[in-house]
Scaffold this motif. Structure first.
Motif, short mmCIF file in Angstrom:
data_model
loop_
_atom_site.label_atom_id
_atom_site.label_comp_id
_atom_site.label_asym_id
_atom_site.label_seq_id
_atom_site.Cartn_x
_atom_site.Cartn_y
_atom_site.Cartn_z
N ARG A 199 34.69 60.14 36.72
CA ARG A 199 34.33 58.62 36.63
C ARG A 199 34.49 57.63 37.45
O ARG A 199 33.30 56.56 38.10
N THR A 200 36.16 57.52 37.24
CA THR A 200 35.86 56.48 37.77
C THR A 200 36.04 56.33 39.87
O THR A 200 34.99 55.26 40.11
N GLY A 201 36.47 58.02 39.75
CA GLY A 201 35.84 58.11 41.69
C GLY A 201 34.70 57.38 42.41
O GLY A 201 34.21 56.98 43.25
N ALA A 202 33.43 58.25 41.35
CA ALA A 202 32.17 58.01 41.51
C ALA A 202 31.52 56.59 41.51
O ALA A 202 31.27 56.20 42.11
N LEU A 203 32.25 56.06 40.58
CA LEU A 203 32.11 54.18 40.81
C LEU A 203 32.29 53.73 41.57
O LEU A 203 32.15 52.76 42.15
N LEU A 204 33.96 53.77 42.40
CA LEU A 204 34.96 53.52 43.31
C LEU A 204 33.85 54.05 44.51
O LEU A 204 33.94 53.03 45.76
N VAL A 319 39.81 61.41 40.62
CA VAL A 319 39.23 60.40 41.56
C VAL A 319 38.43 61.06 43.04
O VAL A 319 37.20 60.65 43.01
N GLU A 320 39.02 61.91 43.56
CA GLU A 320 38.47 61.70 44.78
C GLU A 320 38.00 63.15 44.60
O GLU A 320 36.26 62.66 45.18
N ASN A 321 37.60 63.83 43.79
CA ASN A 321 36.65 64.97 43.19
C ASN A 321 35.55 63.98 42.51
O ASN A 321 34.06 64.32 43.32
N GLY A 322 35.51 63.09 41.96
CA GLY A 322 34.92 62.43 41.32
C GLY A 322 33.90 61.31 42.69
O GLY A 322 32.41 61.60 42.75
N ALA A 323 33.96 60.90 44.08
CA ALA A 323 33.66 60.32 44.46
C ALA A 323 33.41 61.39 45.36
O ALA A 323 31.97 60.68 46.08
N SER A 324 34.38 62.55 46.34
CA SER A 324 33.03 63.34 46.81
C SER A 324 31.18 64.23 46.01
O SER A 324 31.00 64.53 46.38
#
Length: 329
Positions: A199-204, A319-324
């Motif tokens: 969730r943090t990664g998606a937000l970032l 974090v990187e998984n969420g961003a991807s």
């Protein structure tokens, strides 16, 4: 037998280890002022007695802020410094009291430190720094007077070392990030940890700052934490084992600047700089202030705390998984 004043000074000198000390923000590397004295030199310049200087009062306020923030080890260090800055004003008077009442001076000094600490732990963090200073000194003197007037001296035969004993910080201490979350509300802490990171990664990613985040991740994976070079992470260290040490976990606050200006901090909580200054003088300001020369700054972690923003512990992989995942939508 050494008294508590001597032990406090010895503890501080050992912790500072003859290195330059920053009483502005606590870290010489990030302080805007480039010249810092050693603790011995700094201590000799501080004036907290009747002729208090503005510079000394600002230093006292910053040290008080550092003693209430940061991790436990840092808080202990700055609290010892706070006490050590007071002891020069207790020394002569405690000797006079001991001679007058034929009392052991080490017991008197222990009572003074105890009185000062009672004020420190009983007062709220928003107490104006000058008021806190005056109250700690007054309580120290009052505690000493009560001690000598109460009866005969009974000196501890084992010494006062236990009053400033080191906290246990074993090198082999380990703590899982999942141990910090509320186990009563989550069935699987490990799953919650991964969800939190994603969730943090998606937000970032939505904020467009993943480039900055990946720079930090690269540093962690290469073994560089807090700008200190160390051996690269090994496969066993890359697992989910520790919160601190040579590993990959970090806090959200690691992505943010350590400090913001006073006016910016005031605007974040909806105040003008003049309103915040008035509240600071009254001791009603919700955040604490650090002084760098004539300028004021505020810890970002302090702002996060008062605004209810959780400083979560996350793992780079999550974090990187969420961003991807967001990028694939």
């Amino acid at each position: 037998m050494r008294d508590v004043f001597t032990l406090i000074t010895a503890r501080v000198l050992r912790d500072c280890d003859g290195e330059p000390v920053c009483t502005h923000v606590g870290d010489v590397q990030v302080c805007a002022i480039k010249s810092h004295p050693t603790y011995q030199v700094l201590r000799d310049k501080v004036r907290l007695g009747r002729s208090k200087s503005v510079a000394s009062l600002r230093l006292w306020e910053s040290v008080g802020t550092l003693a209430r923030e940061g991790d436990q080890q840092e808080r202990e260090k700055w609290l010892m410094i706070l006490l050590d800055l007071l002891t020069p004003y207790f020394g002569g008077w405690s000797k006079q009291l001991a001679l007058k009442w034929r009392y052991d001076v080490s017991d008197i000094r222990s009572a003074m430190v105890e009185g000062a600490l009672e004020v420190w732990f009983s007062r709220a963090g928003g107490t104006p720094s000058k008021e806190l200073l005056d109250t700690m000194m007054t309580r120290a003197f009052t505690s000493a007077r009560k001690l000598v007037e109460s009866g005969s001296s009974e000196t501890c035969a084992t010494g006062a070392e236990h009053l400033v004993a080191d906290a246990a910080h074993g090198d082999d201490f380990t703590l899982r990030a999942s141990s910090i979350i509320d186990a009563s509300t989550v069935r699987d802490p490990d799953t919650d940890e991964r969800i939190r990171g994603e969730r943090t990664g998606a937000l970032l990613k939505r904020m467009g700052v993943m480039g900055h985040v990946e720079i930090l991740h690269d540093k962690l994976r290469s073994g560089c934490r807090d700008e200190v070079d160390s051996p690269a992470i090994t496969p066993t260290q890359a697992g989910r084992s520790w919160v601190d040490g040579k590993n990959l976990y970090y806090r959200i606050s690691d992505l943010l600047p350590q400090y913001v200006g006073f006016s910016e901090a005031a605007s974040i909580i909806g105040l003008s700089e003049s309103q915040a200054s008035k509240m600071a003088r009254k001791g009603s300001l919700p955040f604490r202030v650090l002084w760098i020369g004539n300028s004021r700054v505020v810890s970002v972690k302090s702002l996060m705390h008062i605004m209810g923003i959780q400083d979560s512990i996350v793992h780079p992989d999550d974090v990187e998984n969420g961003a991807s995942h967001l990028g694939e939508e």
